[in-house]
Structure formats: C-alpha cells, structure tokens
Design an enzyme around this catalytic site. Structure first.
Site, mmCIF file in Angstrom:
data_model
loop_
_atom_site.group_PDB
_atom_site.id
_atom_site.type_symbol
_atom_site.label_atom_id
_atom_site.label_comp_id
_atom_site.label_asym_id
_atom_site.label_seq_id
_atom_site.Cartn_x
_atom_site.Cartn_y
_atom_site.Cartn_z
ATOM 1 N N SER A 1 0.838 -1.193 0.000
ATOM 2 C CA SER A 1 0.000 0.000 0.000
ATOM 3 C C SER A 1 0.876 1.247 0.000
ATOM 4 C CB SER A 1 -0.961 -0.043 1.187
ATOM 5 O OG SER A 1 -1.904 1.003 1.112
ATOM 6 N N ASP B 1 -9.774 -2.849 -6.246
ATOM 7 C CA ASP B 1 -8.954 -1.806 -5.627
ATOM 8 C C ASP B 1 -9.082 -0.528 -6.435
ATOM 9 O OD1 ASP B 1 -7.154 -0.270 -4.257
ATOM 10 O OD2 ASP B 1 -5.384 -1.436 -4.798
ATOM 11 N N HIS C 1 -8.080 -4.324 -1.679
ATOM 12 C CA HIS C 1 -6.865 -3.695 -1.166
ATOM 13 C C HIS C 1 -6.480 -4.336 0.175
ATOM 14 C CE1 HIS C 1 -4.062 -0.264 -1.374
ATOM 15 N NE2 HIS C 1 -4.133 -0.252 -0.050
#
Length: 469
Positions: free
Chosen positions: A297, A401, A431
């Site tokens: 991330s 995502d 995600h």
C-alpha cells in the site's frame, strides 16, 4: 465478488479509518506542523495489537526488534528463517541424493518444500514414477553448530537458565538475501510489529527464503512528508553500514570461529568507527548484495522512492545492491481520473475520499497535491533516475482496488523502457488482501505470497544454493 466477511470488515475498517483521519487532520491543523517533534511514533498501540518478538525458531522464523536511529523512533523487526542454519554444502548434498535415480523410491523423506510446507513422503505419479517436489533437507536432530548454531532451545540458554535467543556461531553460516518490507496504513497507522504484519512477514521470509527487515517508519501527522521516505532510505544506509561493520569486525579478529571471544575493547573500536554495534544475525547470515524492497500500500510508495535513491547512489551503497522491488497495491494517486477510479469510486477499504484525506494528513499543507511526486510516480517533473535504470519491478494489484489502474500504468511505463515489470492481478481481491490474511482469510493471499516467491527468486537465487525458477 469478495466474501461477506470481507465486505463487513471493509465497512468497519472504513468507518474507523475515516474517523481517525478526520481527527488527526483537525489535530494537525490546531497544532504546529510536526508538533510531535522529530522523534515521532511508529505505532499506535491503542489501535492495533503488537506481536511480541521471539528470538528462537519455534515456528521456523526467529524475530527481534532493533531501534535503528537514536534521534528518532525509527526501528526494524528482523525475521530470520531457520533455513539459515543449513550450510550450502549440506543443501547441495541433500538435493543430489534427492535426484539420485539409485536412491530407494519408497524411502520416506522429511523435507521442507521451497514454500515452507512439510512433505513427509515422495509423491508417486500415475505411471509409477516417483516425483519429488522442489525441496530442501531439514533435520533438526543433526544440525551442525558450525553452520550457524543450533535450533534446539536447550542450546540457547545461559548457565543461569535465562533465555538468550539465537546467537550465530562459526564462520560458515548460510547467507540469505535481505528484503526490506514497508507496511501499509495510509502513512498514519499500521506498524512493523502488528499481528497482521508479523504474520505476513513470517510467510514471506519462509516462502522467499530471505531475511526480512520490517521497517517501522514514523507516522503522520506527528511527522509529515518526507519523514517516512527518509526513514526508508535511512534503513538502507544502515544496512550498508552493518555490512561494512561486519567486515571491519572480521579484520579486528571479532569474527573468529565458535571458540573465539569478542573482547570488550574490540567492540568499542568497532563502535567508534561505525557509531553502531554489529548486528550478529545480519553479520552472520545477511547478504546485502541481494537486496529486495517490498512495499505494501503506502509502503509501496516508500519502496519505490528508496529504490530510486539506491539507483542514484550506485556504488556509494556498496555492498548493498537492490536487485528487485515488489509493489503490492501501491498507494499511487493523481489528478487525472482513471477508469478503475470512476468504476470503483466507493470501493472496499480505501475509496477516493479516504485516499485524499490520507494525503492531506501526510503532506504538508502547502505541498498538498494529488500529483505530488510522493503520490504520482509518473508526474513529469519528478526527480530521480530515468525509468530505464530501475531494477525489475513486480506489481501486485487487486480487482476491487480503487488505485489499481495507477499501479498498472506505472508498470506499463517500466515495460516500455525494457524493465522486467510484470503485473499480477487477483480476481475477487481487495486492497490489503494479502497482508490482512490473518483477518480476511482469503484464498488469494497464500497464492500471492507463492507467486512473489517464484518471481523474486529469479533475481536472488545463487546457482547451487537455492532453486531458480
């Protein structure tokens, strides 16, 4: 579609994160920028549970925490797999026996697969032949202390019975590649020692057969940009210094055999040169010339930045060499809308409004821009080396995502300049699907770790030591 459990957890996650982001944004506006001082914080115990470090190989991976920088809260957690206890010669001999056609086909084998699972037997094919999987020999009872010590806990106790943890012994320890891992959390939460990140790093250390250094960088808003990025680069320089300190220690007679004793005066000499003590696990088992960066991330943004700086530094970072990077659903953003951003406007875990709020908390007020170089890797005025000089880059994206198209676009630009930059897309994934597997329990998570291991080993394997894929 994602499971009901994933959907419910996503709703809870978004509600809590939005509340935290808004409160921190208001707090940073009321206080002076950087009101937390330069020391900062690397975790928020009130938000998540930390996993205790365990310096023994009770589950196949030993861990320890190290405070890297005395001026800040920057810290790392080292994940050392027990495969470091096997000598290269032992591994080669075991594989030679495994491939010997004269060996007993019915002999029961006790081997660990290259992905860390245990296979207690040979597998027979339909035509009667014996098919042996890609494995390496593990024999706890006959491990030789001259190759990195013993995994037996009884050998890790001092005379008074107190537990010391694993301590390398001998000159011929097996050396493993080093992987720097940067956790996610939108720059404002998460930690390198959280239960979820600890579980993920243990899995990666086993599957990839590497030493993982999970970086605990400073969080916003206590420390805004570029604190987290500077911390990532600082750990890379720390790794280079550790490698040089280890060589210096050997020249001072500190790296002798199992019977050698490190004198207190020698430690003081080494400390005066490097302003740091030698980390024994890295000195004995780390191979910084095979270094991989993995970012999750927002950690993907940090990993990409550190990789660019490593390319710029070149030989100045010797003996550290970044040979590849892995970007797992990176936190890339930008002003121009992408197709996925319009379709997944209100996607799971992170949506458009949540991402913008996170960047407002992280970036200084006068620098806030979704096309900031920290957010958009393809912005025209971004400093750094040309893309063609970047190392091989694996990009992992999830179907659901919101930021997936940004990551895919970056990978496409790398491929245009002949960089090995494949994209792995996982259907029905969200995600953080791979790093929150301890909570989400998605089938794609382990498959993702296995795929990462297969690709990474192309660039970190040594012929005759590890398997090449």
């Amino acid at each position: 579609m994602p499971s009901i459990g994933v959907k419910l957890y996503s709703v809870f996650f978004k509600f809590m994160l939005k509340h935290r982001l808004q409160s921190r944004l208001q707090g940073s506006e009321n206080d002076a920028v950087g009101g937390g001082g330069t020391f900062g914080v690397t975790s928020r115990p009130e938000e998540e549970t930390a996993a205790a470090a365990n310096p023994s190989f009770t589950d196949g991976v030993a861990t320890k925490d190290i405070h890297v920088d005395p001026l800040t809260s920057l810290a790392i957690r080292i994940f050392l797999p027990d495969t470091c206890l096997n000598s290269p010669d032992t591994l080669n001999k075991s594989r030679a026996r495994m491939l010997d056609p004269r060996s007993d086909k019915n002999k029961v084998l006790n081997r660990r697969s290259s992905y860390g699972s245990s296979n207690n037997g040979a597998v027979s094919s339909s035509n009667g032949a014996v098919v042996v999987k890609r494995v390496q020999s593990i024999d706890n009872s006959n491990r030789r202390k001259s190759y990195g010590g013993s995994a037996d806990d009884s050998n890790l106790k001092s005379e008074n019975g107190s537990y010391k943890g694993y301590n390398p012994a001998g000159n011929n320890c097996r050396r493993l590649p080093v992987m720097l891992q940067f956790h996610g959390g939108g720059f404002v939460s998460g930690s390198n020692d959280s239960v979820a990140n600890d579980f993920f790093c243990r899995r990666i250390a086993k599957f990839c057969d590497v030493i993982v250094l999970a970086v605990g960088y400073r969080l916003a808003p206590e420390n805004k940009y570029p604190a987290a990025f500077d911390d990532g680069l600082k750990v890379l320089h720390w790794l280079a210094k550790q490698a040089n300190l280890a060589e210096c220690s050997k020249s001072l007679g500190m790296g002798g055999g199992a019977d050698s004793r490190r004198s207190e005066s020698s430690w003081h000499v080494a400390d005066a040169f490097g302003a740091s003590m030698v980390e024994p696990w890295l000195a004995a088992h780390g191979d910084p010339s095979r270094c991989v960066l993995l970012g999750v991330s927002c950690g993907g943004n940090i990993a990409d930045y550190v990789t660019r700086k490593a390319v710029e530094a070149g030989n100045l970072l010797d003996p550290v060499k970044v040979v590849a990077q892995v970007l797992m659903y990176p936190f890339f953003n930008g002003s121009g809308p992408k197709q996925a951003e319009e379709k997944l406007f209100n996607s799971y875990f992170y949506d458009k409004a949540m991402c913008e709020l996170a960047w407002k908390v992280f970036l200084p007020e006068e620098e806030f821009n979704l096309d900031h170089p920290a957010a958009n890797p393809l912005v025209p005025n971004r400093a750094g080396p040309p893309l063609k000089q970047m190392p091989p880059t694996l990009t992992v994206v999830a179907e659901h995502d919101w930021m997936r198209d940004r990551a895919i676009a970056y990978s496409e630009e790398l491929r245009k300049v002949k960089v090995d930059a494949p994209v792995l897309e996982y259907k029905d994934a969200v995600h953080e699907f791979a790093t929150l597997d301890m909570l989400l329990k998605t089938p794609q998570a382990q498959a993702c770790a296995e795929d990462i291991a297969i690709w990474v080993k192309k660039y970190i394997s040594l012929r005759g030591y590890e398997f090449s894929y």
